[in-house]
Design a protein around this motif. Structure first.
Motif, PDB file in Angstrom:
ATOM      1  N   ARG A  86       0.750  -1.411  -0.242  1.00 56.06           N
ATOM      2  CA  ARG A  86       0.020  -0.061   0.067  1.00 56.06           C
ATOM      3  C   ARG A  86       0.893   1.235   0.117  1.00 56.06           C
ATOM      4  N   TYR A  87       2.132   1.093   0.252  1.00 54.29           N
ATOM      5  CA  TYR A  87       3.156   2.205   0.450  1.00 54.29           C
ATOM      6  C   TYR A  87       4.272   1.756  -0.321  1.00 54.29           C
ATOM      7  N   PRO A  88       4.113   1.846  -1.831  1.00 55.70           N
ATOM      8  CA  PRO A  88       5.237   1.458  -2.628  1.00 55.70           C
ATOM      9  C   PRO A  88       6.558   2.232  -2.389  1.00 55.70           C
ATOM     10  N   GLY A  89       7.699   1.677  -2.450  1.00 54.31           N
ATOM     11  CA  GLY A  89       8.919   2.618  -2.340  1.00 54.31           C
ATOM     12  C   GLY A  89       8.909   3.449  -1.279  1.00 54.31           C
ATOM     13  N   CYS A  90       8.345   3.049  -0.031  1.00 51.18           N
ATOM     14  CA  CYS A  90       8.368   3.654   0.881  1.00 51.18           C
ATOM     15  C   CYS A  90       9.143   3.161   2.221  1.00 51.18           C
ATOM     16  N   LEU A  91       9.638   3.757   3.158  1.00 52.70           N
ATOM     17  CA  LEU A  91      10.355   3.318   4.173  1.00 52.70           C
ATOM     18  C   LEU A  91       9.464   3.449   5.519  1.00 52.70           C
ATOM     19  N   GLY A  92       9.363   2.592   6.468  1.00 53.73           N
ATOM     20  CA  GLY A  92       8.302   2.824   7.533  1.00 53.73           C
ATOM     21  C   GLY A  92       8.905   2.547   9.116  1.00 53.73           C
ATOM     22  N   VAL A  93       8.331   3.187  10.100  1.00 52.25           N
ATOM     23  CA  VAL A  93       8.925   2.857  11.250  1.00 52.25           C
ATOM     24  C   VAL A  93       7.573   2.827  12.057  1.00 52.25           C
ATOM     25  N   SER A  94       7.422   1.609  12.758  1.00 50.93           N
ATOM     26  CA  SER A  94       6.308   1.363  13.659  1.00 50.93           C
ATOM     27  C   SER A  94       6.516   1.443  15.192  1.00 50.93           C
ATOM     28  N   VAL A  95       5.406   2.192  15.602  1.00 53.26           N
ATOM     29  CA  VAL A  95       5.415   2.177  17.208  1.00 53.26           C
ATOM     30  C   VAL A  95       4.192   1.376  17.557  1.00 53.26           C
ATOM     31  N   ILE A  96       4.415   0.364  18.475  1.00 54.16           N
ATOM     32  CA  ILE A  96       3.805  -0.619  18.738  1.00 54.16           C
ATOM     33  C   ILE A  96       3.405  -0.569  20.109  1.00 54.16           C
ATOM     34  N   ASP A  97       2.039  -0.398  20.771  1.00 58.02           N
ATOM     35  CA  ASP A  97       2.004  -0.442  21.992  1.00 58.02           C
ATOM     36  C   ASP A  97       0.945  -1.615  22.476  1.00 58.02           C
ATOM     37  N   GLU A  98       0.933  -1.946  23.687  1.00 57.41           N
ATOM     38  CA  GLU A  98      -0.001  -2.897  24.400  1.00 57.41           C
ATOM     39  C   GLU A  98      -1.021  -2.314  25.113  1.00 57.41           C
ATOM     40  N   GLY A  99      -1.628  -1.171  24.703  1.00 56.42           N
ATOM     41  CA  GLY A  99      -2.464  -0.436  25.296  1.00 56.42           C
ATOM     42  C   GLY A  99      -3.995  -1.226  25.270  1.00 56.42           C
ATOM     43  N   PRO A 100      -5.103  -0.292  25.552  1.00 63.35           N
ATOM     44  CA  PRO A 100      -6.601  -0.646  25.161  1.00 63.35           C
ATOM     45  C   PRO A 100      -6.960  -0.646  23.944  1.00 63.35           C
ATOM     46  N   GLY A 101      -6.158   0.017  22.926  1.00 62.88           N
ATOM     47  CA  GLY A 101      -6.568   0.149  21.572  1.00 62.88           C
ATOM     48  C   GLY A 101      -7.834   0.941  21.353  1.00 62.88           C
ATOM     49  N   ILE A 102      -7.962   1.286  19.973  1.00 60.43           N
ATOM     50  CA  ILE A 102      -8.840   2.334  19.585  1.00 60.43           C
ATOM     51  C   ILE A 102     -10.048   1.552  18.819  1.00 60.43           C
ATOM     52  N   ALA A 103     -11.329   2.034  19.132  1.00 60.41           N
ATOM     53  CA  ALA A 103     -12.515   1.556  18.352  1.00 60.41           C
ATOM     54  C   ALA A 103     -12.294   1.962  17.076  1.00 60.41           C
ATOM     55  N   ARG A 104     -12.802   1.162  15.890  1.00 62.87           N
ATOM     56  CA  ARG A 104     -12.771   1.451  14.783  1.00 62.87           C
ATOM     57  C   ARG A 104     -13.389   2.620  14.075  1.00 62.87           C
ATOM     58  N   GLU A 105     -14.362   3.014  14.895  1.00 64.32           N
ATOM     59  CA  GLU A 105     -14.961   4.021  14.324  1.00 64.32           C
ATOM     60  C   GLU A 105     -14.365   5.506  14.491  1.00 64.32           C
ATOM     61  N   HIS A 106     -13.347   5.149  15.497  1.00 66.15           N
ATOM     62  CA  HIS A 106     -12.492   6.556  15.848  1.00 66.15           C
ATOM     63  C   HIS A 106     -11.300   6.574  15.189  1.00 66.15           C
ATOM     64  N   ILE A 107     -10.717   5.450  14.616  1.00 64.77           N
ATOM     65  CA  ILE A 107      -9.482   5.543  14.019  1.00 64.77           C
ATOM     66  C   ILE A 107      -9.443   6.619  12.652  1.00 64.77           C
ATOM     67  N   PRO A 108     -10.489   6.863  11.936  1.00 69.75           N
ATOM     68  CA  PRO A 108     -10.263   7.841  10.711  1.00 69.75           C
ATOM     69  C   PRO A 108     -10.267   9.331  11.440  1.00 69.75           C
ATOM     70  N   ARG A 109     -10.735   9.388  12.797  1.00 75.94           N
ATOM     71  CA  ARG A 109     -10.951  10.880  13.323  1.00 75.94           C
ATOM     72  C   ARG A 109      -9.670  11.305  14.115  1.00 75.94           C
ATOM     73  N   LEU A 110      -8.820  10.218  14.316  1.00 74.75           N
ATOM     74  CA  LEU A 110      -7.510  10.691  15.199  1.00 74.75           C
ATOM     75  C   LEU A 110      -6.791  11.738  14.877  1.00 74.75           C
ATOM     76  N   THR A 111      -6.475  11.858  13.444  1.00 72.37           N
ATOM     77  CA  THR A 111      -5.760  12.947  12.976  1.00 72.37           C
ATOM     78  C   THR A 111      -6.453  14.471  12.935  1.00 72.37           C
ATOM     79  N   GLU A 112      -7.643  14.301  13.374  1.00 73.01           N
ATOM     80  CA  GLU A 112      -8.197  15.567  13.173  1.00 73.01           C
ATOM     81  C   GLU A 112      -7.848  16.727  14.550  1.00 73.01           C
ATOM     82  N   ARG A 113      -7.818  18.015  14.148  1.00 74.94           N
ATOM     83  CA  ARG A 113      -7.355  18.737  15.366  1.00 74.94           C
ATOM     84  C   ARG A 113      -8.472  18.508  16.503  1.00 74.94           C
ATOM     85  N   PHE A 114      -7.727  18.357  17.599  1.00 69.46           N
ATOM     86  CA  PHE A 114      -8.498  18.634  18.867  1.00 69.46           C
ATOM     87  C   PHE A 114      -9.527  17.147  19.064  1.00 69.46           C
TER      88      PHE A 114
END
Ligand code: ADP
Length: 278
Positions: free
Chosen positions: A185-213
């Protein structure tokens, strides 16, 4: 829509070309709405700690004036609120600087893994204060891990993602910073992941996480000193690098935030491109 009135064509005589320009203003309207929502949100975020500080000043000028214990307590609260305002203003200025430079492509060659590794290492003390085990699993030789980038901005992205993983991942848990496997999905790209073991995020919230506030849990974020702007800043920085942040999460299973940036061509390729054909 803006257009040249018919009479204007008449001024140029028969056969003159009339340019009719029809613009779609729907996008402008949406943009204006977003702007005004942003100003309203930012004002509200600043107003709340400011109101609290003013309230405590009044109390200190009044009945708490001669109470040393109350004075200490209230000064502490005022300090916390003022620091919160400072973080907000810093983040707002960051956002506006990034937006101003959005169209200027960064040109410096950056070793992405080394930048990520250094930023992560700077957060060891924060991790240990939060009883989080921070593991850095990035290749050290740097071979072929170059991107065109802005070092400080990429470091800021790493700090945002790792800081969140430590804060929301929870104490006693592990946070891993690792090179991402190539992804179609990210051809020709380098990636770095940050992986946690926290409570996770509900599917409906994921697309909104990068909105301001936007925050999943506003009071939790505020208690932890969050401004609600970290992921918006992250998104803008990565857009400027022609990259993206990919968020995968499942409730109860933790989260993985991966930054993707196009790999810079090998320096030798650049030189070859510039050569005259023989
Ligand atoms: P904040 O200052 O609130 O942390 P961010 O923009 O960095 O603002 O993040 C927005 C929201 O995304 C957070 O308030 C939180 O609800 C959620 N979030 C971010 N990172 C994580 C994570 N690693 N695990 C769970 N939720 C997260």
């Amino acid at each position: 829509a803006s257009y040249l009135p018919a009479s204007a064509a008449g001024d140029f005589g028969a056969g003159a070309q009339v340019i009719v320009q029809i613009e779609d203003r729907t996008r402008d309207k949406a943009l204006l709405q977003t702007r005004s929502d942003f100003v309203a949100n930012a004002s509200h975020e600043l107003r709340t700690p400011l109101a609290s500080i003013l309230g405590y000043i009044e109390t200190l000028q009044g009945h708490a004036r001669d109470d040393p214990e109350a004075r200490e307590l209230f000064l502490g609260i005022m300090m916390t609120q003022a620091s919160r305002m400072k973080r907000l203003v810093d983040d707002l200025m960051s956002l506006s600087r990034i937006e101003m430079n959005a169209h200027v492509r960064p040109e410096a060659r950056i070793d992405l893994y080394a930048t990520a590794s250094d930023s992560a290492a700077a957060l060891y003390p924060l991790a240990s204060r939060n009883d989080v085990l921070l593991q850095i699993e990035l290749p050290q030789d740097g071979a072929g891990a170059e991107v065109f980038g802005d070092h400080d901005q990429l470091a800021q992205v790493m700090v945002n993602l790792i800081d969140n993983a430590i804060k929301y991942g929870g104490s006693g848990k592990k946070v891993r910073v690792a090179a991402a496997e190539p992804d179609t999905r990210y051809p020709g790209c380098l990636g770095v992941s940050v992986i946690d073991e926290g409570p996770g995020i509900a599917r409906e919230h994921i697309p909104r996480l990068t909105e301001r506030f936007f925050r999943v849990n506003p009071s939790q974020s505020k208690d932890m000193g969050g401004t609600g702007l970290g992921l918006a800043i992250t998104k803008h920085i990565l857009a400027r690098h022609q990259g993206a942040v990919d968020i995968r999460s499942r409730v109860g299973e933790g989260s993985r935030f991966t930054l993707w940036i196009p790999r810079a061509p090998e320096a030798a390729d650049d030189a070859a491109d510039g050569e005259e054909p023989h």
